[in-house]
Design a protein around this motif. Sequence first.
Motif, short mmCIF file in Angstrom:
data_model
loop_
_atom_site.label_atom_id
_atom_site.label_comp_id
_atom_site.label_asym_id
_atom_site.label_seq_id
_atom_site.Cartn_x
_atom_site.Cartn_y
_atom_site.Cartn_z
N LYS A 1 -14.65 1.90 -62.23
CA LYS A 1 -14.11 0.61 -61.78
C LYS A 1 -12.59 0.63 -61.70
N ASN A 2 -11.96 1.49 -62.49
CA ASN A 2 -10.50 1.53 -62.56
C ASN A 2 -9.89 2.54 -61.59
N VAL A 3 -10.72 3.08 -60.68
CA VAL A 3 -10.20 4.11 -59.79
C VAL A 3 -9.16 3.55 -58.82
N ALA A 4 -9.22 2.25 -58.57
CA ALA A 4 -8.27 1.64 -57.64
C ALA A 4 -7.08 1.03 -58.36
N SER A 5 -6.88 1.33 -59.61
CA SER A 5 -5.78 0.75 -60.38
C SER A 5 -4.43 1.09 -59.76
N LYS A 6 -3.50 0.18 -59.88
CA LYS A 6 -2.15 0.44 -59.36
C LYS A 6 -1.29 1.20 -60.33
N ASN A 7 -1.72 1.27 -61.59
CA ASN A 7 -0.99 2.03 -62.61
C ASN A 7 -1.21 3.52 -62.38
N ILE A 8 -0.13 4.25 -62.07
CA ILE A 8 -0.27 5.67 -61.71
C ILE A 8 -0.80 6.49 -62.86
N GLU A 9 -0.31 6.22 -64.07
CA GLU A 9 -0.75 6.99 -65.22
C GLU A 9 -2.24 6.79 -65.47
N LEU A 10 -2.69 5.57 -65.35
CA LEU A 10 -4.11 5.27 -65.54
C LEU A 10 -4.95 5.95 -64.45
N LYS A 11 -4.44 5.90 -63.23
CA LYS A 11 -5.19 6.49 -62.12
C LYS A 11 -5.35 8.00 -62.30
N LYS A 12 -4.30 8.65 -62.79
CA LYS A 12 -4.39 10.11 -63.03
C LYS A 12 -5.49 10.43 -64.01
N LEU A 13 -5.54 9.67 -65.10
CA LEU A 13 -6.54 9.93 -66.13
C LEU A 13 -7.95 9.63 -65.63
N VAL A 14 -8.09 8.59 -64.80
CA VAL A 14 -9.41 8.29 -64.22
C VAL A 14 -9.86 9.45 -63.35
N TYR A 15 -8.95 10.05 -62.59
CA TYR A 15 -9.30 11.20 -61.75
C TYR A 15 -9.69 12.41 -62.60
N VAL A 16 -9.00 12.60 -63.72
CA VAL A 16 -9.37 13.70 -64.61
C VAL A 16 -10.82 13.54 -65.05
N TYR A 17 -11.19 12.29 -65.38
CA TYR A 17 -12.56 12.01 -65.81
C TYR A 17 -13.55 12.22 -64.66
N LEU A 18 -13.20 11.73 -63.49
CA LEU A 18 -14.12 11.81 -62.35
C LEU A 18 -14.38 13.24 -61.91
N VAL A 19 -13.37 14.09 -61.96
CA VAL A 19 -13.56 15.50 -61.61
C VAL A 19 -14.62 16.12 -62.52
N ARG A 20 -14.62 15.70 -63.78
CA ARG A 20 -15.57 16.27 -64.74
C ARG A 20 -17.00 15.78 -64.50
N TYR A 21 -17.17 14.49 -64.15
CA TYR A 21 -18.51 13.91 -64.11
C TYR A 21 -18.98 13.48 -62.72
N ALA A 22 -18.18 13.73 -61.67
CA ALA A 22 -18.57 13.27 -60.33
C ALA A 22 -19.86 13.93 -59.87
N GLU A 23 -20.05 15.20 -60.22
CA GLU A 23 -21.25 15.91 -59.77
C GLU A 23 -22.51 15.39 -60.46
N GLU A 24 -22.37 14.94 -61.70
CA GLU A 24 -23.52 14.43 -62.45
C GLU A 24 -23.89 13.01 -62.00
#
Length: 1103
Positions: free
Chosen positions: A92-115
């Motif tokens: 849900k936070n993938v569209a956040s305007k906070n750059i630091e938060l967005k980076k960490l969300v992407y780190v998480y998504l790379v790990r679990y996007a395939e699952e």
Amino acid sequence: MLGMSANSVSYNDQGSVESGVDAAQENSNIPGSISSGGAAFSLFSADYKKNEDLKEMLESNKESLKLEAMKRIVGLISKGKNASELFPAVVKNVASKNIELKKLVYVYLVRYAEEQQDLALLSISTFQRALKDPNQLIRASALRVLSSIRVPIIVPIMMLAIKEASTDLSPYVRKTAAHAIQKLYSLDPDQKEHLIEVIEKLLKDKSTLVAGSVVMAFEEVCPDRIDLIHKNYRKLCNMLVDVEEWGQVVIIHMLTRYARTQFVSPWREDAVFDENSEKTFYDSEEERRVDESKPYIMDPDHRLLLRNTKPLLQSRNTAVVMAVSQLYWHLAPKHEITIVTKSLVRLLRSHREVQYVVLQNIATMSIQRKGMFEPFMKSFYVRSTDATHIKTLKLEILTNLANEANISTILREFQTYVKSQDKAFAAATIQAIGRCATNISEVTDTCLNGLVLLLSNRDETVVAESVVVIKKLLQTQPSQHSDIIKHMAKLFDNITIPMARASILWLMGEYCEHVPKIAPDVLRKMAKTFTSEEDIVKLQIVNLAAKLYLTNSKQTKLLTQYILNLGKYDQNYDIRDRTRFIRQLIVPNEKSGALSKYARRILMASKPAPVLQSAFKDRDRFQLGTLSHTLNSHATGYLELSDWPAVAPDQSVRNVEVVELVKETGAAALGKSKPAKSDKKFYSDSEEEEEDEEEGSSSEDSSGSSEESESESESEENSDDSNKSSSSQSEKSSSESDSDKKTQKNKKLQHKPASKDRKQKNGNAVKNESRSGSESGSESSSSESSSESGSELDSNSDSGTDQKKNTKSKPVQSKPVTKQVEKKEVSLLDLDDFSPAPVTTTKSSILSPSLLSDLQGLSVSPTTSALQASSPVFVPEISHELLHRMTGKGLSAQYRFTRQPCIYGNSMVSLQLTLSNSSDQALENIHISEKSSTGQNIHRFSAIERLEPQASVTVSMGVDFNDSTQAAHFQLCTKEDEFSVSIQPAVGELLLPITMSEADFTKEQGKLVGMNESSATITMTPENVSSQSVNRNVVSAANLGVIPSNQENIHRFAGKTVSSGSLVLVSVALKDPDALITVNTEKTVIGSMLLRQFKTALTNITS
């Protein structure tokens, strides 16, 4: 481990790790927060309420709570915990305007996007928007997440994203596009043609950051399309030294395959190279003469590859060294291959996993070219600490290196190895002795006699292996060794290993004519024990009976029939079949056919002697350094190394315009009239490197570190600096270090006369060097400014102008420091390397001259003349136990920190030791052992000759903890005993208090911001709110000085680290009921530890 490229392992495709590192580098607060929450991590796997809390934090409206939750989740992932259930809340936070938060969300998504593909697909429009984000890290992360969603339906979207990213301004995004190519190809191989177009475009990229990744994509998608490499061959060769290490491995393996298809063999018979002459390699003139005198002339591009890979033999990465070694082995003329020997031997000092792979390759090399490794034979001697598989490989290499000259030395080594407690290794040694005896006829008898002596060894494994090897050796000349066969027959009853018993029986049967009296008696004994023998022994008993029946039927006819009857009803069908076959063959009857007439010729035929060969004999069919070579079998994805072409293909296919650009760059740099223009070129020029080498200003270390730092900075920031080679970086770093030395030297020689000519030379040199120094400064500032904006060219130009302004304004500040004579010599160099605050001579009485000279060399000089050392505000009386009286056999020891400057050294922490004797007897010669310290410098107290019973003594000592809380280990000794003890310092004891004015405090604090600042907000308890309470708690926790303050609600404290003298500034701002604690210091680890300690001292409740 080594990069054993089976060509099937995807290169650097570590999505979560790579993006995690990037995010951590961008956000300096992440490591601190992860470590501070480390205590709670162990609870997450079992405590489901914690995950519920994380979900609530992610769904809250506060950005700070979301950021904290994501930090904890990334921390969970880094610890290997499963955080997949949080996917809906995170996405849900993938569209956040906070750059630091967005980076960490992407780190998480790379790990679990395939699952969690379905949920990830819902955010696909957000990822597409993020591909246009101005921040390069966000663009790259979005592409990485997109390529991690392995759903065929989004293949067109992925293809479009990869094409756009391949033309991105940021080399980091283009590198990510190269990684995505491999993922898309594995998902949909039908996209091959489109992906080849992107690979062709990326192969033309001039960035060293992209090169390794795109070549890996090339190897995965279209390794047979060598036509794509033609135009880029010379560029790849020239940029090889600047590419990151794992990229170098991939490129070298690819170029090895390419060269085998494009150049003729340098090993041709008409190109005879003298193997024993190394001068042909090192002396370029002689090399040219050799080339001219032979019909074979090496292709210039072939020589370019060999020349550009040679420096990589000094790489710190073992995979790179191994890759260059295999390239030389497969491509270089035979007399040049020896250049890789020292580098390979150097790798043997590495971990055992690395040793294993390197030794396997050396074993293969040493079969064909013994002379390469013979001078380094001692490096292959077995050590007691080696693992069995390492020992076996070294044994293999020593056997390969054996010749008439060194066999006596090797056999002496083998004698020691046979006595090893490692049975498998001892057995392998005996086999090696057998191989040496076979290969070198001069020592055959010596080896046989030695093996016969081993037959009386107590170890059955050694005896069994000796029998097997003797059997093979005796086949070469049996008639001369009937005594050995008789000796083995006598030992037969004592040998229990089945293989050894079977070998002796085979020898008896094969050479029964040489031992006509002993063989029938051995058969008689075997008939008694036939039923209890192992199957392999039973088969040889049947064979022995058959052979004796044919040669000595009078004595053995009945025995043979008895054994054949036993074998007829044996449980093993192999023995039953053999028995029936032998009976029909040797005992003629009506049913037996014509075959029985030839029984003697069949059974007694002369057998060829076995050839004892190396196990690595056939491994050269695989390319060295590959997984297939290590496994000795064809691994999936292995690409065969083709044979040399008979006629060289057209070399004009590699001609491109880039060569002319390189020449222009060289000319521009040689004149040094247009430095700005030459900086924009890709390659560094060899002329500049040669000039630097003549001046002695370039070093391998600096170039190595600059390569490393360059690759790191490129992966973080959107910068065009990746287009510069490491040689230019090394010139800049070395010129800065030279300028440091020259400036310091000039300051020391202020009062000494010098000739005008010499001053002018120095002045010119400093000017040239300062110019390169300012260039490097502008590069670094440009890379920082461009990390957020994404436009490289604008940021480079802006930062470059800013740098020029700075360099123009700073000389005005330094005028009062230098005298008129020194104006030219100081030049602009001080402005980049020294602090802007001038060190005047009027206040030098406060600090010692040696300290002042030390401070002048610092880049950021926190301790100026305005700072003064002060006495400690608070000295704790608490003593810590060093040695308990029970452990110390009556001797007990306690230590405490005095918080005073140490008289034994400026960098040491002063300690007071109290030694007590609680035993009934006097203790003598109490001292600290000479071999005590484990890395820290310890000043030992003078030995105490005698300590009476129930007496105690206090001594002082000093320890240099190097600004670390790592314990100092040493041995506390008496005349009779040694006790291992350790001193663990608290972080607050690593400081010395200093005093300064409030203005100076604010000024110095302003310099130590960003990563040098740690802060936390705490809720104060009512009893801790008073000024006296705050001061008391802070100075008791750390050895700091109190700075007078005009503001009642702000308390300031200052100190410096004992070892390095780095400034530590602490401020506590009271805002009822909260308090903000701020710690400023260059030592970030010490800063975070102090912050934790102050939080505990003031309160235990964190907000």
